[in-house]
Motif scaffolding. Structure first.
Motif: not given
Length: 245
Positions: A85-86, A102
């Motif tokens: 999401r980041h 991630s």
């Protein structure tokens, strides 16, 4: 015994269901009803890539496996949910170096990925959070993944990749003046070309990991409709967590 709590990973099929540009829309209408006929029956019309669905290799390759040629076990198993999401921005490309970072922060780590024959996890689900835009125009502006992501996952032995977006590749709206690149379908071509399946339009991936603990692992069922000779089919996808044995 069945899991205590199942998490629904499929979008409901309605007249508002987001459809890939050019695909047939979803439709359902009554053909029999209780007052007239004594029972209810509906007719349903949809494409093989409607709603939450699985892509078989035949989707892009004329000699690729069709749905009925795939073992049911390919659609059920342990999964690694990767929170990206980041990294998300509208029509932004997510590269392997970002996915690798991630994965390093994800419970289960990159070392857990690989062939089932080695006791590893071969299903990867990318949690972008873009499912929040489902049924809205912005859903078409989803992030997508670079070729290197597909190549690295296949090299590790991953056999199914799922996303909570319309596609792991960029969706170009030609009718709005957009132009498709020559490499517009690299994720599909690399993954399906190596026999790795794709599941698109997932939802609620965050719920699979938000309530879990260090001693639990994620499992999913992504079994599609049994359509003989098909290139893909809708899925009633769901997931659950189990204690590590």
């Amino acid at each position: 015994m069945p899991p205590e709590s199942l998490i629904d990973l499929s979008h409901p099929l309605t007249p508002q269901t987001t459809i890939y540009p050019g695909d047939p829309p979803f439709a359902m209408h009554s053909v029999c009803n209780i007052p007239t006929d004594g029972y209810t029956v509906h007719a349903v019309s949809l494409g093989t890539h409607t709603g939450t669905h699985v892509d078989a290799p035949f989707h892009f390759f004329p000699h690729g496996q069709k749905l009925h040629e795939l073992s049911l076990s390919r659609f059920v198993g342990r999964a690694l949910v990767v929170d990206v999401r980041h990294l998300v921005r509208a029509r932004g490309c997510i590269r392997w170096r970002d996915v690798r970072e991630s994965l390093d922060r994800t419970r289960g780590t990159i070392a857990s990925l690989g062939p089932r024959s080695e006791g590893k996890t071969d299903i990867v689900l990318f949690w972008t959070g873009w499912d929040g835009w489902w049924s809205e125009q912005k859903y078409f502006d989803h992030p997508y993944f670079g070729r290197d992501v597909a190549e690295e996952l296949v090299e590790m032995g991953v056999r199914l990749v799922g996303v909570d977006t319309l596609s792991p590749d960029e969706t170009v709206l030609v009718q709005d003046g957009g132009k498709e690149r020559e490499d517009a379908f690299v994720m599909h071509e690399v993954l399906l070309g190596c026999g790795c399946l794709i599941c698109e339009n997932l939802m609620n991936l965050g719920e699979l990991v938000s309530g879990g603990s260090e001693g639990e692992e994620v499992w999913v069922s992504l079994v599609p409709l049994s359509l003989h000779g098909a290139d893909g089919a809708p899925v009633r996808a769901y997931g659950w967590t189990e204690k590590v044995r």
